[in-house]
Design an enzyme around this catalytic site. Structure first.
Site, PDB file in Angstrom:
ATOM      1  CD1 TRP A   1      58.782  42.319  26.197  1.00  0.00           C
ATOM      2  CD2 TRP A   1      57.054  43.169  27.354  1.00  0.00           C
ATOM      3  NE1 TRP A   1      58.035  43.102  25.348  1.00  0.00           N
ATOM      4  CE2 TRP A   1      56.985  43.635  26.024  1.00  0.00           C
ATOM      5  CE3 TRP A   1      56.077  43.584  28.256  1.00  0.00           C
ATOM      6  CZ2 TRP A   1      55.974  44.492  25.576  1.00  0.00           C
ATOM      7  CZ3 TRP A   1      55.068  44.437  27.818  1.00  0.00           C
ATOM      8  CH2 TRP A   1      55.022  44.875  26.507  1.00  0.00           C
TER       9      TRP A   1
ATOM     10  CG  ASP B   1      57.079  36.540  28.533  1.00  0.00           C
ATOM     11  OD1 ASP B   1      56.479  36.080  27.543  1.00  0.00           O
ATOM     12  OD2 ASP B   1      57.100  37.763  28.812  1.00  0.00           O
TER      13      ASP B   1
ATOM     14  CE  LYS C   1      54.419  41.114  21.100  1.00  0.00           C
ATOM     15  NZ  LYS C   1      54.595  40.901  22.526  1.00  0.00           N
TER      16      LYS C   1
HETATM   17  C1  LIG Z   1      54.496  41.594  23.895  1.00  0.00           C
HETATM   18  C2  LIG Z   1      55.131  40.918  25.023  1.00  0.00           C
HETATM   19  C3  LIG Z   1      54.556  40.920  26.313  1.00  0.00           C
HETATM   20  C4  LIG Z   1      53.286  41.662  26.631  1.00  0.00           C
HETATM   21  O1  LIG Z   1      52.203  40.994  26.114  1.00  0.00           O
HETATM   22  P1  LIG Z   1      50.704  41.498  26.376  1.00  0.00           P
HETATM   23  O2  LIG Z   1      49.921  40.372  25.821  1.00  0.00           O
HETATM   24  O3  LIG Z   1      50.554  42.782  25.637  1.00  0.00           O
HETATM   25  O4  LIG Z   1      50.525  41.687  27.830  1.00  0.00           O
HETATM   26  C5  LIG Z   1      55.203  40.223  27.309  1.00  0.00           C
HETATM   27  N1  LIG Z   1      56.350  39.571  27.077  1.00  0.00           N
HETATM   28  C6  LIG Z   1      56.930  39.554  25.867  1.00  0.00           C
HETATM   29  C7  LIG Z   1      58.204  38.802  25.675  1.00  0.00           C
HETATM   30  C8  LIG Z   1      56.345  40.219  24.802  1.00  0.00           C
HETATM   31  O5  LIG Z   1      56.919  40.200  23.591  1.00  0.00           O
END
Ligand SMILES: *Cc1c(COP(=O)(O)O)cnc(C)c1O
Length: 354
Positions: A100, A167, A191
């Site tokens: 990511w 993030d 998540k």
């Molecule tokens: C799943 C995830 C993403 C991607 O998320 P989307 O909503 O599918 O774009 C980005 N960063 C992390 C840390 C993730 O776990």
């Protein structure tokens, strides 16, 4: 029968949230209408959006500190470019700790110079780099708090005078951090907060308005702030379910209570990974994620037997990501200690059987 759900995302949410959310599809707030058929500008839904934003700031300890909470769309992946669109004038510093982060770096490069301050790529991202230098003239520093795929987590964030962007898709609301250290936090809801379809952005207003480029409205945080996340039709149902989950977190004692429970789950599984001679952990011990535990069988010939055991017992989503292999136990807030115990019991049973 409800399964023990270790899915990495979309993932487990509290069962009580599923119940309330399903009721709202049939009759929302005893209105005689489904939440799916009302206007996003109706009083009932505006109240949902307001409460969701309030709960976010309250749970993170960011109320009255100059932050705004937004519920946007496009996933965390959209934030990879939106962050750079809004904050990157000349140069940005990124820490590369996994898939990511790498994707975030790729998008940011479209907007300016990106300095990769450190990377753990040479070891398939099984650790968090430390003691790197962040260039003082960068516009911001970007990191990923929890690496969902590799099972590593930043325990100590670097000290820097730059704005910090993080993030937090896979560990937001899971542990206590001083969230006021961050200037912009984003997280795909699916998540640890809600269903797929909405993305939380928490931004300190003072970091905005500093780039010289023109920003299209949908990409512009300031526009979304001025319209209270209703510049266009928000992901109504995803925001609603997220709000219910936030209420659930609060009712259980907030982030502190989540953290205590999450630590117990992580101790249980990592304890077994370290004790059981058949298994080995993937991530460096000091960087192990409390959310996603990655581990492998030392002898892959046991795989078929182990997989059959847990699958037959109603365990879901334990397979590792294809870039790591082995197993990944994603233990988000709503997962119970009992579910982790079920997996640990099978690890011990396998040891007895082979
Ligand atoms: C799943 C995830 C993403 C991607 O998320 P989307 O909503 O599918 O774009 C980005 N960063 C992390 C840390 C993730 O776990």
């Amino acid at each position: 029968m409800k399964k023990h759900n270790f899915s990495a995302g979309p993932c487990i949410l509290p069962q009580s949230v599923f119940k309330e959310a399903s009721q709202a599809i049939l009759d929302f707030n005893n209105s005689g209408l489904s939440i799916l058929e009302i206007s996003h500008r109706s009083k009932d839904f505006v109240a949902v959006m307001d409460e969701a934003q309030e709960l976010v700031l309250e749970l993170l300890g960011l109320k009255n500190k100059g932050y705004k909470a937004l519920f946007l769309q496009g996933g965390a992946s959209m934030q990879f470019l939106m962050v750079a669109y809004n904050l990157l004038e000349k140069k940005a510093a990124y820490l590369n700790t996994g898939t990511w982060s790498s994707k975030a770096i790729k998008e940011a490069k479209l907007f300016g110079e990106v300095v990769e301050v450190a990377s753990s790529k040479e070891k398939n991202f099984n650790y968090i780099p430390k003691n790197y230098t962040i260039p003082a003239d960068a516009d911001y520093f970007h990191c990923t708090s929890n690496n969902t795929i590799f099972g590593t987590q930043i325990k100590e964030f670097p000290a820097t005078d730059l704005p910090i962007v993080c993030d937090m898709s896979s560990d937001i609301f899971s542990r206590e951090i001083d969230f006021s250290k961050f200037d912009l936090i984003y997280a795909g809801a699916q998540k640890n907060m809600g269903p797929a379809g909405t993305t939380l952005v928490v931004v300190k207003e003072e970091v905005l308005g500093k780039v010289s480029r023109e920003i299209p409205s949908m990409m512009n945080y300031a526009v979304h702030i001025s319209k209270e996340s209703m510049f266009n039709t928000p992901a109504v149902y995803a925001v609603y379910v997220s709000m219910l989950t936030l209420r659930w977190i609060k009712s259980k004692g907030g982030i502190q209570a989540m953290e205590q429970k999450n630590n117990r789950k992580a101790e249980l599984i990592y304890g077994e990974i370290d004790r059981n001679p058949l298994f080995t952990g993937f991530a460096a011990k000091e960087d192990r994620s409390v959310m996603n535990a990655t581990f492998n069988l030392k002898d892959e010939s046991h795989q078929e037997k182990f997989d059959m055991m847990w699958k037959e017992a109603g365990v879901n989503g334990l397979n590792g990501h294809r870039s790591v292999g082995g197993y990944r136990a994603s233990m988000y807030n709503a997962l119970s200690l009992e579910s982790v115990q079920v997996v640990v019991d099978f690890m011990q049973e396998l040891e007895r059987k082979v």
